[in-house]
Design a protein around this motif. Structure first.
Motif, mmCIF file in Angstrom:
data_model
loop_
_atom_site.group_PDB
_atom_site.id
_atom_site.type_symbol
_atom_site.label_atom_id
_atom_site.label_comp_id
_atom_site.label_asym_id
_atom_site.label_seq_id
_atom_site.Cartn_x
_atom_site.Cartn_y
_atom_site.Cartn_z
ATOM 1 N N CYS A 125 -6.549 -5.756 5.417
ATOM 2 C CA CYS A 125 -5.829 -6.758 4.642
ATOM 3 C C CYS A 125 -6.212 -8.144 5.163
ATOM 4 O O CYS A 125 -6.336 -8.351 6.372
ATOM 5 N N ASN A 155 -3.229 -9.779 7.352
ATOM 6 C CA ASN A 155 -2.943 -9.162 8.647
ATOM 7 C C ASN A 155 -3.974 -8.062 8.877
ATOM 8 O O ASN A 155 -3.980 -7.041 8.182
ATOM 9 N N HIS A 206 -3.276 -4.356 8.979
ATOM 10 C CA HIS A 206 -2.960 -3.609 7.757
ATOM 11 C C HIS A 206 -4.251 -3.053 7.159
ATOM 12 O O HIS A 206 -5.190 -3.796 6.932
ATOM 13 N N CYS A 211 -2.743 -6.193 1.156
ATOM 14 C CA CYS A 211 -1.997 -4.943 1.011
ATOM 15 C C CYS A 211 -0.689 -5.199 0.251
ATOM 16 O O CYS A 211 -0.277 -6.348 0.080
ATOM 17 N N CYS A 227 1.961 -7.352 2.151
ATOM 18 C CA CYS A 227 1.668 -8.787 2.149
ATOM 19 C C CYS A 227 1.731 -9.342 0.733
ATOM 20 O O CYS A 227 2.172 -10.485 0.531
HETATM 21 ZN ZN LIG Z 1 -1.197 -6.888 4.650
#
Ligand SMILES: [Zn+2]
Length: 68
Positions: free
Chosen positions: A19, A22, A25, A46, A49
């Protein structure tokens, strides 16, 4: 009509990747993800998020509407 969210859409990951918001992720192949075009590049997020990003955008839009 000009849209402020024309660069945002759902799509499906063709392969597993991290992701953008982050790196912990992981988006698995076949998962739905949020695609945001930024200039010539695209970022993918993701679902977790995506929810934060979309709600954050909504808050911003609401505050602008409140100011009309
Ligand atoms: Zn994420």
């Amino acid at each position: 009509m000009k849209s402020i969210v024309k660069n945002v859409a759902w799509d499906v990951a063709l392969q597993s990747h991290k992701c953008k918001r982050n790196l912990k992720h992981i988006i698995a192949k076949g998962d739905r993800r949020l695609k945001i075009k930024e200039g010539r590049s695209e970022s993918h997020y993701c679902m977790q998020c995506a929810e934060k990003i979309l709600k954050g955008g909504l808050l911003k839009i609401n505050s602008l509407i409140d100011d009309i």
